[in-house]
Design an enzyme around this catalytic site. Structure first.
Site, PDB file in Angstrom:
ATOM      1  N   GLU A 207       9.243  40.544   4.606  1.00 47.95           N
ATOM      2  CA  GLU A 207      10.432  41.374   4.805  1.00 47.95           C
ATOM      3  C   GLU A 207      10.018  42.816   5.086  1.00 47.95           C
ATOM      4  O   GLU A 207       9.123  43.358   4.429  1.00 47.95           O
ATOM      5  CB  GLU A 207      11.301  41.313   3.548  1.00 47.95           C
ATOM      6  CG  GLU A 207      12.551  42.179   3.598  1.00 47.95           C
ATOM      7  CD  GLU A 207      13.360  42.080   2.320  1.00 47.95           C
ATOM      8  OE1 GLU A 207      13.805  40.950   2.012  1.00 47.95           O
ATOM      9  OE2 GLU A 207      13.515  43.094   1.619  1.00 47.95           O
TER      10      GLU A 207
ATOM     11  N   ALA B 169      23.296  49.708   3.639  1.00 48.61           N
ATOM     12  CA  ALA B 169      24.657  49.549   3.132  1.00 48.61           C
ATOM     13  C   ALA B 169      25.673  49.882   4.226  1.00 48.61           C
ATOM     14  O   ALA B 169      25.597  50.922   4.854  1.00 48.61           O
ATOM     15  CB  ALA B 169      24.879  50.448   1.920  1.00 48.61           C
TER      16      ALA B 169
ATOM     17  N   ASP C 265      27.749  33.090 -11.740  1.00 51.26           N
ATOM     18  CA  ASP C 265      26.796  33.501 -10.710  1.00 51.26           C
ATOM     19  C   ASP C 265      26.221  32.276  -9.997  1.00 51.26           C
ATOM     20  O   ASP C 265      26.060  32.264  -8.773  1.00 51.26           O
ATOM     21  CB  ASP C 265      25.667  34.325 -11.336  1.00 51.26           C
ATOM     22  CG  ASP C 265      24.847  35.063 -10.295  1.00 51.26           C
ATOM     23  OD1 ASP C 265      25.435  35.836  -9.520  1.00 51.26           O
ATOM     24  OD2 ASP C 265      23.629  34.859 -10.250  1.00 51.26           O
TER      25      ASP C 265
ATOM     26  N   LYS D 194      27.828  29.614  -1.524  1.00 54.99           N
ATOM     27  CA  LYS D 194      27.162  30.059  -0.296  1.00 54.99           C
ATOM     28  C   LYS D 194      26.495  28.886   0.422  1.00 54.99           C
ATOM     29  O   LYS D 194      26.534  28.788   1.657  1.00 54.99           O
ATOM     30  CB  LYS D 194      26.129  31.147  -0.613  1.00 54.99           C
ATOM     31  CG  LYS D 194      26.733  32.471  -1.039  1.00 54.99           C
ATOM     32  CD  LYS D 194      25.691  33.576  -1.149  1.00 54.99           C
ATOM     33  CE  LYS D 194      24.850  33.457  -2.385  1.00 54.99           C
ATOM     34  NZ  LYS D 194      24.011  34.673  -2.609  1.00 54.99           N
TER      35      LYS D 194
ATOM     36  N   THR E 143      15.551  44.357   6.946  1.00 56.76           N
ATOM     37  CA  THR E 143      16.691  44.728   6.111  1.00 56.76           C
ATOM     38  C   THR E 143      17.748  45.507   6.883  1.00 56.76           C
ATOM     39  O   THR E 143      17.532  45.974   8.003  1.00 56.76           O
ATOM     40  CB  THR E 143      16.242  45.551   4.893  1.00 56.76           C
ATOM     41  OG1 THR E 143      15.647  46.774   5.355  1.00 56.76           O
ATOM     42  CG2 THR E 143      15.237  44.785   4.062  1.00 56.76           C
TER      43      THR E 143
END
Length: 227
Positions: free
Chosen positions: A9, A43, A149, A156, A40
């Site tokens: 990543e 926001a 959670d 998903k 990435t």
């Protein structure tokens, strides 16, 4: 023995020098034959253009690239536009996330959870996209109840996720317990462990404290001995 899938990543570089360095790092890491490289996404899409440019560079070098895409604060039209841009670039792999609202923003937009984004991608793009989602072995830092959670994670996968990548962890028992619990809910998608090398212990410890990640005492004591 089957070789486990590996990916790396990256944060989108902010300068031309950073872009050149990233290309060198990608070339070096290609030696371990990663399945893909992910990039990435800030926001509210703060790094959208930089993410696209980085993904384009990685793809141009002959590697599979997967942009992160967060949905909170976004509209269906806006997400559809981003997906169309990626499809035009030959990108059919995605890391689908809820993400965080930009500072000062109070409106969540048309997507409340990452499952909503996964469902939207499947409905509008079809089955040919490979969709990764996030998993949290020690549970999401905003979630008070473990069962809830786990249910969000299962939602998903049921919405169409192909696989999951976990938040980094240092307690392997947490990972194996999470996988067992997810499978008990009927989740059969691969759950790939996220690995964070300890290159800066003070920063890693800060991230871990923020996100509710346990650093075993023996690891902390050893690392603090080098500071």
């Amino acid at each position: 023995m089957n070789r486990p899938p590996i990916s790396s990543e990256f944060f989108p570089p902010n300068t031309p020098v950073g872009s050149d360095k990233l290309k060198t790092v990608v070339a070096d890491l290609a030696a371990v034959q990663p399945e893909f490289f992910s990039v990435t996404y800030g926001a509210g899409g703060a790094t959208r253009d930089k993410t696209l440019a980085t993904v384009r560079d990685i793809a141009a070098a002959g590697h599979d690239a997967a942009p992160h895409l967060s949905c909170v604060g976004s509209t269906r039209e806006g997400i559809a536009d981003i997906l169309a841009t990626y499809r035009a670039q030959g990108i059919h792999r995605l890391v689908a996330l809820r993400g965080d609202l930009p500072s000062g923003t109070a409106v969540a937009g048309e997507f409340r959870y990452a499952a909503d984004l996964v469902r939207f991608v499947r409905e509008t793009q079809g089955p040919d996209w490979h969709i990764e989602v996030a998993a949290y072995p020690e549970y999401h830092p905003e979630q008070r109840y473990a069962r809830r959670d786990l249910q969000h994670f299962a939602d998903k996968v049921r919405a169409g996720a192909s696989a999951a990548i976990t938040q980094f962890f240092f307690n392997p028992d947490a990972y194996f317990h999470f996988v067992d619990e997810a499978q008990a809910l009927g989740v059969d998608a691969p759950i790939v462990p996220g690995v964070m090398p300890i290159h800066n212990y003070a920063k890693i410890a800060q991230f871990a404290a923020r996100d509710g990640i346990e650093i075993p005492r023996w690891v902390a004591m050893k690392m603090e001995g080098y500071m």
